[in-house]
Design a protein around this motif. Structure first.
Motif, PDB file in Angstrom:
ATOM      1  N   VAL A  54      32.679  38.620  39.364  1.00 55.50           N
ATOM      2  CA  VAL A  54      33.107  39.326  38.155  1.00 55.50           C
ATOM      3  C   VAL A  54      34.633  39.358  38.154  1.00 55.50           C
ATOM      4  O   VAL A  54      35.248  39.817  39.110  1.00 55.50           O
ATOM      5  N   LEU A  55      35.225  38.858  37.090  1.00 57.22           N
ATOM      6  CA  LEU A  55      36.676  38.917  36.913  1.00 57.22           C
ATOM      7  C   LEU A  55      36.981  40.037  35.919  1.00 57.22           C
ATOM      8  O   LEU A  55      36.282  40.195  34.921  1.00 57.22           O
ATOM      9  N   PHE A  56      38.025  40.814  36.239  1.00 56.17           N
ATOM     10  CA  PHE A  56      38.386  41.879  35.319  1.00 56.17           C
ATOM     11  C   PHE A  56      39.883  42.135  35.369  1.00 56.17           C
ATOM     12  O   PHE A  56      40.560  41.789  36.312  1.00 56.17           O
ATOM     13  N   ARG A  57      40.381  42.736  34.300  1.00 55.05           N
ATOM     14  CA  ARG A  57      41.807  43.048  34.206  1.00 55.05           C
ATOM     15  C   ARG A  57      41.991  44.553  34.110  1.00 55.05           C
ATOM     16  O   ARG A  57      41.124  45.280  33.628  1.00 55.05           O
ATOM     17  N   ARG A  58      43.158  44.987  34.574  1.00 55.42           N
ATOM     18  CA  ARG A  58      43.595  46.379  34.406  1.00 55.42           C
ATOM     19  C   ARG A  58      44.585  46.364  33.257  1.00 55.42           C
ATOM     20  O   ARG A  58      45.631  45.704  33.329  1.00 55.42           O
ATOM     21  N   VAL A  59      44.248  47.025  32.172  1.00 49.89           N
ATOM     22  CA  VAL A  59      45.081  47.020  30.967  1.00 49.89           C
ATOM     23  C   VAL A  59      46.492  47.485  31.300  1.00 49.89           C
ATOM     24  O   VAL A  59      46.684  48.495  31.982  1.00 49.89           O
ATOM     25  N   GLY A  60      47.479  46.705  30.848  1.00 52.09           N
ATOM     26  CA  GLY A  60      48.880  47.091  30.986  1.00 52.09           C
ATOM     27  C   GLY A  60      49.545  46.697  32.294  1.00 52.09           C
ATOM     28  O   GLY A  60      50.697  47.065  32.515  1.00 52.09           O
ATOM     29  N   TRP A  61      48.852  45.992  33.164  1.00 50.29           N
ATOM     30  CA  TRP A  61      49.437  45.659  34.465  1.00 50.29           C
ATOM     31  C   TRP A  61      50.104  44.294  34.481  1.00 50.29           C
ATOM     32  O   TRP A  61      49.653  43.358  33.828  1.00 50.29           O
ATOM     33  N   SER A  62      51.167  44.210  35.277  1.00 54.73           N
ATOM     34  CA  SER A  62      51.856  42.944  35.530  1.00 54.73           C
ATOM     35  C   SER A  62      51.222  42.298  36.771  1.00 54.73           C
ATOM     36  O   SER A  62      50.512  42.967  37.530  1.00 54.73           O
ATOM     37  N   PRO A  63      51.508  41.021  37.021  1.00 59.42           N
ATOM     38  CA  PRO A  63      51.010  40.392  38.254  1.00 59.42           C
ATOM     39  C   PRO A  63      51.413  41.157  39.517  1.00 59.42           C
ATOM     40  O   PRO A  63      50.634  41.237  40.469  1.00 59.42           O
ATOM     41  N   ALA A  64      52.595  41.758  39.526  1.00 62.08           N
ATOM     42  CA  ALA A  64      53.038  42.523  40.703  1.00 62.08           C
ATOM     43  C   ALA A  64      52.145  43.743  40.941  1.00 62.08           C
ATOM     44  O   ALA A  64      51.847  44.078  42.081  1.00 62.08           O
ATOM     45  N   HIS A  65      51.720  44.402  39.868  1.00 61.71           N
ATOM     46  CA  HIS A  65      50.794  45.532  40.005  1.00 61.71           C
ATOM     47  C   HIS A  65      49.491  45.088  40.672  1.00 61.71           C
ATOM     48  O   HIS A  65      48.964  45.769  41.550  1.00 61.71           O
ATOM     49  N   TYR A  66      48.969  43.950  40.204  1.00 57.07           N
ATOM     50  CA  TYR A  66      47.718  43.424  40.774  1.00 57.07           C
ATOM     51  C   TYR A  66      47.864  43.154  42.270  1.00 57.07           C
ATOM     52  O   TYR A  66      47.008  43.536  43.070  1.00 57.07           O
ATOM     53  N   ARG A  67      48.945  42.481  42.632  1.00 53.86           N
ATOM     54  CA  ARG A  67      49.151  42.136  44.051  1.00 53.86           C
ATOM     55  C   ARG A  67      49.307  43.397  44.906  1.00 53.86           C
ATOM     56  O   ARG A  67      48.727  43.487  45.989  1.00 53.86           O
TER      57      ARG A  67
END
Length: 116
Positions: A54-67
């Motif tokens: 399952v792939l999902f995104r966190r609304v409003g996040w930049s790649p740095a937030h994800y990492r």
């Protein structure tokens, strides 16, 4: 091949019934995670869920937030949730392969990322 050998070893060690139950559990977890993400105000499904991924995104996040969140998630033992890129956009990847994973584990992970 190595994958075929590992699969055969798992079936031989656990039996086809146990192996089938483990696979079904992981597929159920993916469906559960997808439903919880769809209910969230801060999370969105990214791409089409496939098998136990399952792939999902966190609304409003930049790649740095994800990492940064992924590194914290892994280092604290919350879960192995990795960032990946889908069509040029950073998203999280959940892959359910451990039949000991529970819906409570998924709830903790999704609540943590949504609360950030």
């Amino acid at each position: 091949s190595g994958t075929h050998t590992a699969l055969m070893a798992a079936v031989l060690a656990n039996g086809t019934t146990a192996y089938s139950a483990a696979v079904e559990h992981c597929l159920m977890l993916a469906d559960y995670a997808t439903a919880r993400i769809r209910e969230s105000a801060h999370l969105e499904i990214g791409g089409n869920p496939a098998l136990s991924v399952v792939l999902f995104r966190r609304v409003g996040w930049s790649p740095a937030h994800y990492r940064a969140w992924s590194a914290r998630c892994i280092s604290t033992g919350l879960g192995l949730v990795t960032a990946t890129v889908l069509d040029g956009e950073t998203v999280f990847r959940l892959c359910f392969v451990n039949p000991l994973t529970s819906t409570a584990d998924i709830d903790r992970i999704l609540a943590d990322v949504a609360a950030q």
